[in-house]
Design a protein around this motif. Structure first.
Motif, PDB file in Angstrom:
ATOM      1  N   LEU A 189       0.828  -1.209   0.000  1.00  0.00           N
ATOM      2  CA  LEU A 189       0.000   0.000   0.000  1.00  0.00           C
ATOM      3  C   LEU A 189       0.864   1.262   0.000  1.00  0.00           C
ATOM      4  CD1 LEU A 189      -2.841  -0.981   2.490  1.00  0.00           C
ATOM      5  CD2 LEU A 189      -3.087  -0.500   0.054  1.00  0.00           C
ATOM      6  N   ILE A 190       1.950   1.266   0.762  1.00  0.00           N
ATOM      7  CA  ILE A 190       2.841   2.424   0.800  1.00  0.00           C
ATOM      8  C   ILE A 190       3.457   2.668  -0.570  1.00  0.00           C
ATOM      9  CG2 ILE A 190       5.067   3.207   1.720  1.00  0.00           C
ATOM     10  CD1 ILE A 190       4.190   1.992   4.415  1.00  0.00           C
ATOM     11  N   GLU A 191       3.884   1.615  -1.245  1.00  0.00           N
ATOM     12  CA  GLU A 191       4.458   1.779  -2.580  1.00  0.00           C
ATOM     13  C   GLU A 191       3.413   2.265  -3.578  1.00  0.00           C
ATOM     14  OE1 GLU A 191       6.414  -1.845  -3.637  1.00  0.00           O
ATOM     15  OE2 GLU A 191       8.068  -1.475  -2.231  1.00  0.00           O
ATOM     16  N   LYS A 192       2.180   1.798  -3.451  1.00  0.00           N
ATOM     17  CA  LYS A 192       1.094   2.251  -4.326  1.00  0.00           C
ATOM     18  C   LYS A 192       0.813   3.738  -4.102  1.00  0.00           C
ATOM     19  CE  LYS A 192      -3.791   1.387  -5.263  1.00  0.00           C
ATOM     20  NZ  LYS A 192      -4.967   0.601  -4.881  1.00  0.00           N
ATOM     21  N   ASP A 231      11.193   7.401  -3.530  1.00  0.00           N
ATOM     22  CA  ASP A 231      11.907   6.877  -2.362  1.00  0.00           C
ATOM     23  C   ASP A 231      11.656   7.721  -1.118  1.00  0.00           C
ATOM     24  OD1 ASP A 231      12.940   4.800  -3.813  1.00  0.00           O
ATOM     25  OD2 ASP A 231      14.884   5.756  -4.165  1.00  0.00           O
ATOM     26  N   LEU A 232      11.622   9.034  -1.274  1.00  0.00           N
ATOM     27  CA  LEU A 232      11.379   9.916  -0.136  1.00  0.00           C
ATOM     28  C   LEU A 232       9.973   9.707   0.425  1.00  0.00           C
ATOM     29  CD1 LEU A 232      12.398  12.217   1.658  1.00  0.00           C
ATOM     30  CD2 LEU A 232      11.486  13.805  -0.026  1.00  0.00           C
ATOM     31  N   ALA A 233       8.985   9.601  -0.459  1.00  0.00           N
ATOM     32  CA  ALA A 233       7.610   9.355  -0.009  1.00  0.00           C
ATOM     33  C   ALA A 233       7.500   8.006   0.693  1.00  0.00           C
ATOM     34  CB  ALA A 233       6.646   9.426  -1.195  1.00  0.00           C
ATOM     35  N   LEU A 267       6.511   7.731   4.733  1.00  0.00           N
ATOM     36  CA  LEU A 267       5.302   6.994   5.089  1.00  0.00           C
ATOM     37  C   LEU A 267       5.626   5.755   5.930  1.00  0.00           C
ATOM     38  CD1 LEU A 267       3.303   7.211   1.754  1.00  0.00           C
ATOM     39  CD2 LEU A 267       2.755   8.340   3.911  1.00  0.00           C
ATOM     40  N   THR A 268       6.658   5.028   5.542  1.00  0.00           N
ATOM     41  CA  THR A 268       7.025   3.816   6.271  1.00  0.00           C
ATOM     42  C   THR A 268       7.475   4.139   7.694  1.00  0.00           C
ATOM     43  OG1 THR A 268       7.695   2.721   4.227  1.00  0.00           O
ATOM     44  CG2 THR A 268       8.540   1.800   6.285  1.00  0.00           C
ATOM     45  N   GLU A 269       8.351   5.121   7.847  1.00  0.00           N
ATOM     46  CA  GLU A 269       8.875   5.447   9.170  1.00  0.00           C
ATOM     47  C   GLU A 269       7.800   6.043  10.068  1.00  0.00           C
ATOM     48  OE1 GLU A 269      11.940   4.423  10.192  1.00  0.00           O
ATOM     49  OE2 GLU A 269      11.816   3.474   8.244  1.00  0.00           O
ATOM     50  N   CYS A 270       6.924   6.862   9.523  1.00  0.00           N
ATOM     51  CA  CYS A 270       5.843   7.413  10.327  1.00  0.00           C
ATOM     52  C   CYS A 270       4.890   6.301  10.758  1.00  0.00           C
ATOM     53  CB  CYS A 270       5.097   8.485   9.549  1.00  0.00           C
ATOM     54  SG  CYS A 270       3.730   9.223  10.468  1.00  0.00           S
TER      55      CYS A 270
END
Length: 126
Positions: A43-46, A62-64, A68-71
């Motif tokens: 979902l994060i990659e989408k 990559d920044l997005a 999103l992943t770290e948050c």
């Protein structure tokens, strides 16, 4: 000795620590989820693919993904299912808020900052 002027983060209320000393750290440890599931990662990659500009390099994607992943993993859980189907401008709003206020090194986001797609505002259906 604690010097509030040199501290980059806002000072927290002192907590009693040992022999009359005080610590700026809270006494209750924060539980952090160190693993993102495969479904959440997809979902994060989408989401990142939808909001990254088409003419940019892989850097915006990559920044997005990283923010999103770290948050989601360390700070505040996100309603990723709702985010994946939301308008791209709304997602960009949350990403710009994360870029301005999210401290990846300390995994903190100020309590005064609210994200549109926080899981506490959206009840995820199981």
């Amino acid at each position: 000795m604690f010097n509030a002027a040199r501290e980059s983060r806002p000072a927290q209320a002192p907590v009693a620590h040992g022999r009359g000393g005080f610590s700026a750290q809270p006494s209750v440890p924060v539980k952090r989820n160190l693993v993102v599931s495969a479904e959440d990662n997809a979902l994060i990659e989408k989401i990142a693919a939808r909001v990254a500009p088409r003419n940019s390099h892989k850097r915006a994607f990559d920044l997005a993904c990283t923010m999103l992943t770290e948050c989601h993993r360390l700070c505040r859980p996100l309603a990723l299912a709702r985010m994946a189907v939301a308008d791209a401008d709304q997602i960009r709003g949350d990403l710009s808020t994360l870029r301005q206020h999210f401290d990846i090194g300390g995994c903190t986001l100020p309590h005064t900052v609210n994200l549109r797609f926080e899981a506490r505002f959206w009840q995820e259906k199981s």
